[in-house]
Write an enzyme that holds these catalytic residues in place. Structure first.
Site, PDB file in Angstrom:
ATOM      1  N   SER A 124       0.853  -1.184   0.000  1.00 31.04           N
ATOM      2  CA  SER A 124       0.000   0.000   0.000  1.00 31.04           C
ATOM      3  C   SER A 124       0.882   1.225   0.000  1.00 31.04           C
ATOM      4  O   SER A 124       2.063   1.167   0.385  1.00 31.04           O
ATOM      5  CB  SER A 124      -0.893  -0.023   1.249  1.00 31.04           C
ATOM      6  OG  SER A 124      -1.461   1.234   1.512  1.00 31.04           O
ATOM      7  N   TYR A 172      -2.030  -0.768  11.313  1.00 37.17           N
ATOM      8  CA  TYR A 172      -1.961  -1.192   9.912  1.00 37.17           C
ATOM      9  C   TYR A 172      -0.772  -0.551   9.211  1.00 37.17           C
ATOM     10  O   TYR A 172      -0.027  -1.225   8.477  1.00 37.17           O
ATOM     11  CB  TYR A 172      -3.266  -0.829   9.212  1.00 37.17           C
ATOM     12  CG  TYR A 172      -3.318  -1.180   7.751  1.00 37.17           C
ATOM     13  CD1 TYR A 172      -3.548  -2.487   7.337  1.00 37.17           C
ATOM     14  CD2 TYR A 172      -3.152  -0.208   6.771  1.00 37.17           C
ATOM     15  CE1 TYR A 172      -3.600  -2.819   5.982  1.00 37.17           C
ATOM     16  CE2 TYR A 172      -3.206  -0.520   5.418  1.00 37.17           C
ATOM     17  CZ  TYR A 172      -3.438  -1.823   5.038  1.00 37.17           C
ATOM     18  OH  TYR A 172      -3.487  -2.145   3.702  1.00 37.17           O
TER      19      TYR A 172
END
Length: 337
Positions: A142, A155
């Site tokens: 990501s 995260y």
């Protein structure tokens, strides 16, 4: 796909979202797919889709935070479908909340699933690929692997850890002159069921930070990375590129921008149901299949030109050099004239 030898491919987090879209795409090629996830209903549904599309499906219920379960799944995969050619690490979980409102046990659980799950999966793959001196590992990452944002500290920490872990591993493989490849795909915000699944303490319903892309965009990027693993990394989405470049050039300014916008941009106008437990400890697709898409279809983009640019950066560089050469030649001609 005519003329192409099917591969044995392992996908973690295969029952929904990006993993589900990737399984569908690879099934169209006739690949043998080992589908790993916790939710029984989601696994059954994706296995049926794979079979109907012409692929071979081996669904296995696995919690990727459990090293022994992953090892057993890898062994079963090779026993039933043959040597693993590609391993795609994708499974994750998260908690939407300020760091001080995340319980230590929750933070640890996110880290075990979203980071250690990748490390355990990578090890299970390497234990089989290294003796054969072939194979590909794709780490689904990501933009948050480089740029942390508020309300997702656990995260973001996991994605940063995967990035560092993968860089270290890549160096070791190069040192050993191994032909096993490891590559990473950095993704933008994607319309997956996670925004209704993950645990949240936000006052309003969680959403991906716009611009939002459909999971099929991510699936195309992952497929390409699996086919072309010599590239160390792929970036999908213009927003990913913009975020990473801004963080490299003006990180302090980006801190202030995200402090100002990061809370509202990750929430819709709709209040969150406080009774929703999230999927941190138990899957939410154990009895009901939720598919690949989340609730943002009307706002999600189905393609991004930047993905083509990331996949063909060499061609673009040659084109830029050609244009520069032509411009220099034209300038020289004008000066002589």
């Amino acid at each position: 796909m005519p003329g192409r030898t099917p591969r044995t491919v392992v996908i973690t987090g295969a029952s929904g979202g990006i993993g589900r879209a990737t399984a569908r795409r690879l099934a169209d090629r006739g690949d043998r797919l080992v589908l790993l996830a916790r939710g029984a209903a989601g696994l059954a549904a994706v296995a049926d889709e794979v079979t109907r599309a012409g692929g071979t499906a081996l669904p296995i219920q696995v919690d990727v935070a459990d090293r022994d379960e992953l090892e057993a799944a890898a062994a079963r995969a090779e026993d039933e479908l043959g040597p693993i050619d590609v391993w795609i690490n994708n499974a994750f979980t998260s908690v939407f909340a300020p760091f001080t409102r995340v319980d230590p046990a929750e933070f640890r659980r996110v880290t075990e699933v979203s980071y250690l799950g990748y490390a355990y999966g990578t090890r299970a793959a390497l234990d089989r690929m290294l003796p054969r001196d072939r194979g590909t590992i794709v780490q689904v990452g990501s933009a948050l692997a480089y740029r942390g944002i508020p309300l997702q500290s656990a995260y973001c920490g996991a994605k940063h850890a995967i990035q560092g872990f993968t860089e270290a591993l890549r160096c070791e493989l190069l040192h050993e002159h191994s032909r096993v490849r490891v590559t990473m795909v950095q993704l933008p915000a994607v319309n997956t069921p996670q925004f209704g699944w993950v645990r949240s303490r936000l006052p309003r319903h969680a959403q991906p930070v716009p611009p939002i892309f459909q999971p099929e965009v991510a699936a195309r990027a992952i497929e390409y990375a699996a086919d072309h693993p010599r590239r160390r990394e792929y970036w999908a989405g213009g927003s990913t590129v913009a975020t990473l470049l801004a963080n490299a050039v003006v990180p302090g300014l980006l801190d202030r921008y995200l402090a100002h916008t990061g809370y509202d941009s990750q929430q819709t106008d709709q209040p969150r149901d406080p009774r929703d437990p999230g999927n941190l400890w138990k899957p939410l697709d154990a009895e009901v299949d939720h598919g690949a898409h989340g609730g943002f279809d009307e706002r999600a983009h189905r393609r991004t030109p930047q993905l083509w640019a990331s996949q063909h950066h060499g061609l673009l560089a040659l084109g830029a050099l050609a244009l520069a050469g032509a411009a220099a030649a034209a300038g020289h001609t004008l000066r002589r004239g």
